[in-house]
Design a protein around this motif. Structure first.
Motif, PDB file in Angstrom:
ATOM      1  N   ILE A  11     -25.783 -11.716 -37.513  1.00  0.00           N
ATOM      2  CA  ILE A  11     -24.868 -12.636 -36.823  1.00  0.00           C
ATOM      3  C   ILE A  11     -23.956 -11.857 -35.869  1.00  0.00           C
ATOM      4  CG2 ILE A  11     -22.896 -14.193 -37.153  1.00  0.00           C
ATOM      5  CD1 ILE A  11     -24.309 -15.143 -39.747  1.00  0.00           C
ATOM      6  N   GLY A  12     -23.503 -10.695 -36.302  1.00  0.00           N
ATOM      7  CA  GLY A  12     -22.643  -9.877 -35.449  1.00  0.00           C
ATOM      8  C   GLY A  12     -23.324  -9.467 -34.157  1.00  0.00           C
ATOM      9  N   LEU A  13     -24.583  -9.053 -34.245  1.00  0.00           N
ATOM     10  CA  LEU A  13     -25.319  -8.654 -33.035  1.00  0.00           C
ATOM     11  C   LEU A  13     -25.537  -9.832 -32.108  1.00  0.00           C
ATOM     12  CD1 LEU A  13     -27.959  -6.225 -34.563  1.00  0.00           C
ATOM     13  CD2 LEU A  13     -26.036  -5.613 -33.070  1.00  0.00           C
ATOM     14  N   ARG A  14     -25.922 -10.981 -32.679  1.00  0.00           N
ATOM     15  CA  ARG A  14     -26.132 -12.164 -31.834  1.00  0.00           C
ATOM     16  C   ARG A  14     -24.820 -12.628 -31.207  1.00  0.00           C
ATOM     17  NH1 ARG A  14     -29.003 -16.591 -34.959  1.00  0.00           N
ATOM     18  NH2 ARG A  14     -28.297 -15.608 -36.870  1.00  0.00           N
ATOM     19  N   ALA A  15     -23.741 -12.578 -31.975  1.00  0.00           N
ATOM     20  CA  ALA A  15     -22.427 -12.971 -31.435  1.00  0.00           C
ATOM     21  C   ALA A  15     -21.999 -12.017 -30.326  1.00  0.00           C
ATOM     22  CB  ALA A  15     -21.389 -12.998 -32.560  1.00  0.00           C
ATOM     23  N   LEU A  16     -22.251 -10.739 -30.520  1.00  0.00           N
ATOM     24  CA  LEU A  16     -21.907  -9.751 -29.495  1.00  0.00           C
ATOM     25  C   LEU A  16     -22.673 -10.026 -28.201  1.00  0.00           C
ATOM     26  CD1 LEU A  16     -20.330  -7.157 -28.814  1.00  0.00           C
ATOM     27  CD2 LEU A  16     -22.290  -5.869 -29.698  1.00  0.00           C
ATOM     28  N   MET A  17     -23.954 -10.340 -28.316  1.00  0.00           N
ATOM     29  CA  MET A  17     -24.740 -10.665 -27.129  1.00  0.00           C
ATOM     30  C   MET A  17     -24.214 -11.930 -26.460  1.00  0.00           C
ATOM     31  SD  MET A  17     -28.571  -9.720 -28.464  1.00  0.00           S
ATOM     32  CE  MET A  17     -29.350 -10.330 -26.970  1.00  0.00           C
ATOM     33  N   TYR A  18     -23.862 -12.916 -27.257  1.00  0.00           N
ATOM     34  CA  TYR A  18     -23.354 -14.176 -26.721  1.00  0.00           C
ATOM     35  C   TYR A  18     -22.049 -13.948 -25.957  1.00  0.00           C
ATOM     36  CZ  TYR A  18     -22.171 -19.140 -26.595  1.00  0.00           C
ATOM     37  OH  TYR A  18     -21.867 -20.407 -26.177  1.00  0.00           O
ATOM     38  N   VAL A  19     -21.123 -13.227 -26.572  1.00  0.00           N
ATOM     39  CA  VAL A  19     -19.841 -12.952 -25.915  1.00  0.00           C
ATOM     40  C   VAL A  19     -20.074 -12.109 -24.662  1.00  0.00           C
ATOM     41  CG1 VAL A  19     -17.575 -11.859 -26.148  1.00  0.00           C
ATOM     42  CG2 VAL A  19     -18.522 -13.181 -28.054  1.00  0.00           C
ATOM     43  N   GLY A  20     -20.960 -11.130 -24.758  1.00  0.00           N
ATOM     44  CA  GLY A  20     -21.251 -10.276 -23.610  1.00  0.00           C
ATOM     45  C   GLY A  20     -21.842 -11.029 -22.431  1.00  0.00           C
ATOM     46  N   ALA A  21     -22.590 -12.089 -22.714  1.00  0.00           N
ATOM     47  CA  ALA A  21     -23.213 -12.880 -21.644  1.00  0.00           C
ATOM     48  C   ALA A  21     -22.279 -13.955 -21.096  1.00  0.00           C
ATOM     49  CB  ALA A  21     -24.501 -13.531 -22.156  1.00  0.00           C
ATOM     50  N   VAL A  42     -19.455 -16.397 -38.742  1.00  0.00           N
ATOM     51  CA  VAL A  42     -19.254 -15.913 -37.376  1.00  0.00           C
ATOM     52  C   VAL A  42     -17.888 -15.257 -37.236  1.00  0.00           C
ATOM     53  CG1 VAL A  42     -18.975 -16.643 -34.969  1.00  0.00           C
ATOM     54  CG2 VAL A  42     -20.895 -17.509 -36.304  1.00  0.00           C
ATOM     55  N   VAL A  43     -16.863 -15.882 -37.795  1.00  0.00           N
ATOM     56  CA  VAL A  43     -15.506 -15.322 -37.702  1.00  0.00           C
ATOM     57  C   VAL A  43     -15.469 -13.933 -38.324  1.00  0.00           C
ATOM     58  CG1 VAL A  43     -13.133 -15.565 -38.553  1.00  0.00           C
ATOM     59  CG2 VAL A  43     -14.292 -17.516 -37.525  1.00  0.00           C
ATOM     60  N   LYS A  44     -16.076 -13.760 -39.498  1.00  0.00           N
ATOM     61  CA  LYS A  44     -16.083 -12.445 -40.151  1.00  0.00           C
ATOM     62  C   LYS A  44     -16.775 -11.399 -39.282  1.00  0.00           C
ATOM     63  CE  LYS A  44     -15.933 -14.331 -44.794  1.00  0.00           C
ATOM     64  NZ  LYS A  44     -16.687 -14.641 -46.005  1.00  0.00           N
ATOM     65  N   SER A  45     -17.908 -11.778 -38.690  1.00  0.00           N
ATOM     66  CA  SER A  45     -18.631 -10.838 -37.836  1.00  0.00           C
ATOM     67  C   SER A  45     -17.853 -10.532 -36.565  1.00  0.00           C
ATOM     68  CB  SER A  45     -20.016 -11.392 -37.481  1.00  0.00           C
ATOM     69  OG  SER A  45     -20.827 -11.458 -38.626  1.00  0.00           O
ATOM     70  N   ARG A  72     -22.070  -1.196 -21.327  1.00  0.00           N
ATOM     71  CA  ARG A  72     -22.907  -0.003 -21.123  1.00  0.00           C
ATOM     72  C   ARG A  72     -22.570   1.110 -22.105  1.00  0.00           C
ATOM     73  NH1 ARG A  72     -21.396   0.138 -14.949  1.00  0.00           N
ATOM     74  NH2 ARG A  72     -19.478  -0.040 -16.103  1.00  0.00           N
ATOM     75  N   SER A  73     -21.416   1.001 -22.771  1.00  0.00           N
ATOM     76  CA  SER A  73     -21.014   2.038 -23.722  1.00  0.00           C
ATOM     77  C   SER A  73     -21.339   1.670 -25.171  1.00  0.00           C
ATOM     78  CB  SER A  73     -19.517   2.314 -23.593  1.00  0.00           C
ATOM     79  OG  SER A  73     -18.769   1.229 -24.120  1.00  0.00           O
ATOM     80  N   LEU A  74     -21.757   0.445 -25.398  1.00  0.00           N
ATOM     81  CA  LEU A  74     -22.027   0.002 -26.769  1.00  0.00           C
ATOM     82  C   LEU A  74     -23.491   0.238 -27.131  1.00  0.00           C
ATOM     83  CD1 LEU A  74     -20.006  -3.331 -26.873  1.00  0.00           C
ATOM     84  CD2 LEU A  74     -19.476  -1.201 -28.072  1.00  0.00           C
ATOM     85  N   ARG A  75     -23.740   1.319 -27.832  1.00  0.00           N
ATOM     86  CA  ARG A  75     -25.090   1.649 -28.312  1.00  0.00           C
ATOM     87  C   ARG A  75     -25.395   0.771 -29.522  1.00  0.00           C
ATOM     88  NH1 ARG A  75     -28.010   4.228 -24.825  1.00  0.00           N
ATOM     89  NH2 ARG A  75     -26.666   5.437 -23.473  1.00  0.00           N
ATOM     90  N   ILE A  76     -26.545   0.107 -29.489  1.00  0.00           N
ATOM     91  CA  ILE A  76     -26.894  -0.849 -30.534  1.00  0.00           C
ATOM     92  C   ILE A  76     -27.000  -0.177 -31.901  1.00  0.00           C
ATOM     93  CG2 ILE A  76     -28.621  -2.543 -31.288  1.00  0.00           C
ATOM     94  CD1 ILE A  76     -26.814  -3.332 -28.841  1.00  0.00           C
ATOM     95  N   GLY A  77     -27.577   1.000 -31.966  1.00  0.00           N
ATOM     96  CA  GLY A  77     -27.656   1.709 -33.237  1.00  0.00           C
ATOM     97  C   GLY A  77     -26.285   1.986 -33.820  1.00  0.00           C
ATOM     98  N   ARG A  78     -25.360   2.373 -32.983  1.00  0.00           N
ATOM     99  CA  ARG A  78     -23.993   2.669 -33.436  1.00  0.00           C
ATOM    100  C   ARG A  78     -23.305   1.401 -33.937  1.00  0.00           C
ATOM    101  NH1 ARG A  78     -18.677   3.424 -31.270  1.00  0.00           N
ATOM    102  NH2 ARG A  78     -17.630   5.090 -32.403  1.00  0.00           N
ATOM    103  N   VAL A  79     -23.507   0.290 -33.228  1.00  0.00           N
ATOM    104  CA  VAL A  79     -22.921  -0.983 -33.660  1.00  0.00           C
ATOM    105  C   VAL A  79     -23.465  -1.353 -35.039  1.00  0.00           C
ATOM    106  CG1 VAL A  79     -22.773  -3.469 -33.177  1.00  0.00           C
ATOM    107  CG2 VAL A  79     -22.473  -1.823 -31.316  1.00  0.00           C
ATOM    108  N   ILE A  80     -24.762  -1.220 -35.219  1.00  0.00           N
ATOM    109  CA  ILE A  80     -25.365  -1.551 -36.513  1.00  0.00           C
ATOM    110  C   ILE A  80     -24.806  -0.643 -37.606  1.00  0.00           C
ATOM    111  CG2 ILE A  80     -27.518  -1.517 -37.850  1.00  0.00           C
ATOM    112  CD1 ILE A  80     -28.931  -2.501 -35.273  1.00  0.00           C
ATOM    113  N   ARG A  81     -24.695   0.634 -37.340  1.00  0.00           N
ATOM    114  CA  ARG A  81     -24.141   1.559 -38.340  1.00  0.00           C
ATOM    115  C   ARG A  81     -22.732   1.150 -38.758  1.00  0.00           C
ATOM    116  NH1 ARG A  81     -26.183   5.133 -34.669  1.00  0.00           N
ATOM    117  NH2 ARG A  81     -27.982   6.334 -35.284  1.00  0.00           N
ATOM    118  N   LYS A  82     -21.961   0.632 -37.811  1.00  0.00           N
ATOM    119  CA  LYS A  82     -20.579   0.227 -38.111  1.00  0.00           C
ATOM    120  C   LYS A  82     -20.526  -1.102 -38.876  1.00  0.00           C
ATOM    121  CE  LYS A  82     -18.139   3.193 -35.450  1.00  0.00           C
ATOM    122  NZ  LYS A  82     -16.954   3.904 -35.815  1.00  0.00           N
TER     123      LYS A  82
END
Length: 148
Positions: A11-21, A42-45, A72-82
């Protein structure tokens, strides 16, 4: 053994993509409705994404979430690790492993190498890369949910 992201991270990754777009601030309700998931999840993510510096939030009636970091600075692997609560692929990855084979087992080494390769691939991608290739589809999702 299956490498599977938790629902929280998904959910966090999808929300990040949504906000980014999006073109500005979006509400948690808007994101939840777009992906047909619980607003509470969604709120928690989204709050976790704020905590890692990817998003910023504004409270109040016209509040919501918006990009804080450069996509451009948000590496997907790093986001997942966090976001991911546990990256242990097997019991032996944990500090309190009860497996008697842990000290001399090559499986742990093989799994560790596989996980490293997994993140090496994900670290090649930034949020900007994902948005660039999926922007039109995300905009359609956002448009459809706004009209609902």
């Amino acid at each position: 053994c299956t490498m599977r992201l938790s629902r929280f991270t998904d959910i966090g990754l999808r929300a990040l993509m949504y906000v980014g777009a999006s073109e500005g601030r979006v509400s948690a309700r808007e994101v939840a409705d777009s992906f047909n998931v619980s607003k509470d999840h969604v709120v928690k993510s989204l709050q976790a994404l704020v905590a890692i510096g990817a998003l910023s939030s504004t409270v109040g009636r016209s509040g919501g979430f918006e990009m804080h970091a450069d996509p451009r600075s948000l590496r997907i692997g790093r986001v997942i690790r966090k976001l991911e609560p546990s990256l242990a692929l097997a019991e032996c990855f944990g500090p309190d492993s009860g497996c008697p084979l842990t000290s001399s087992c090559e499986l742990a080494e093989a799994l560790d190498q596989a996980q490293t390769a997994f993140f090496d691939v994900l670290d090649r991608y930034t949020l900007a890369d994902l948005l660039e290739s999926n922007h039109q589809g995300l905009v359609q999702i956002m448009f459809a949910s706004a009209g609902a």
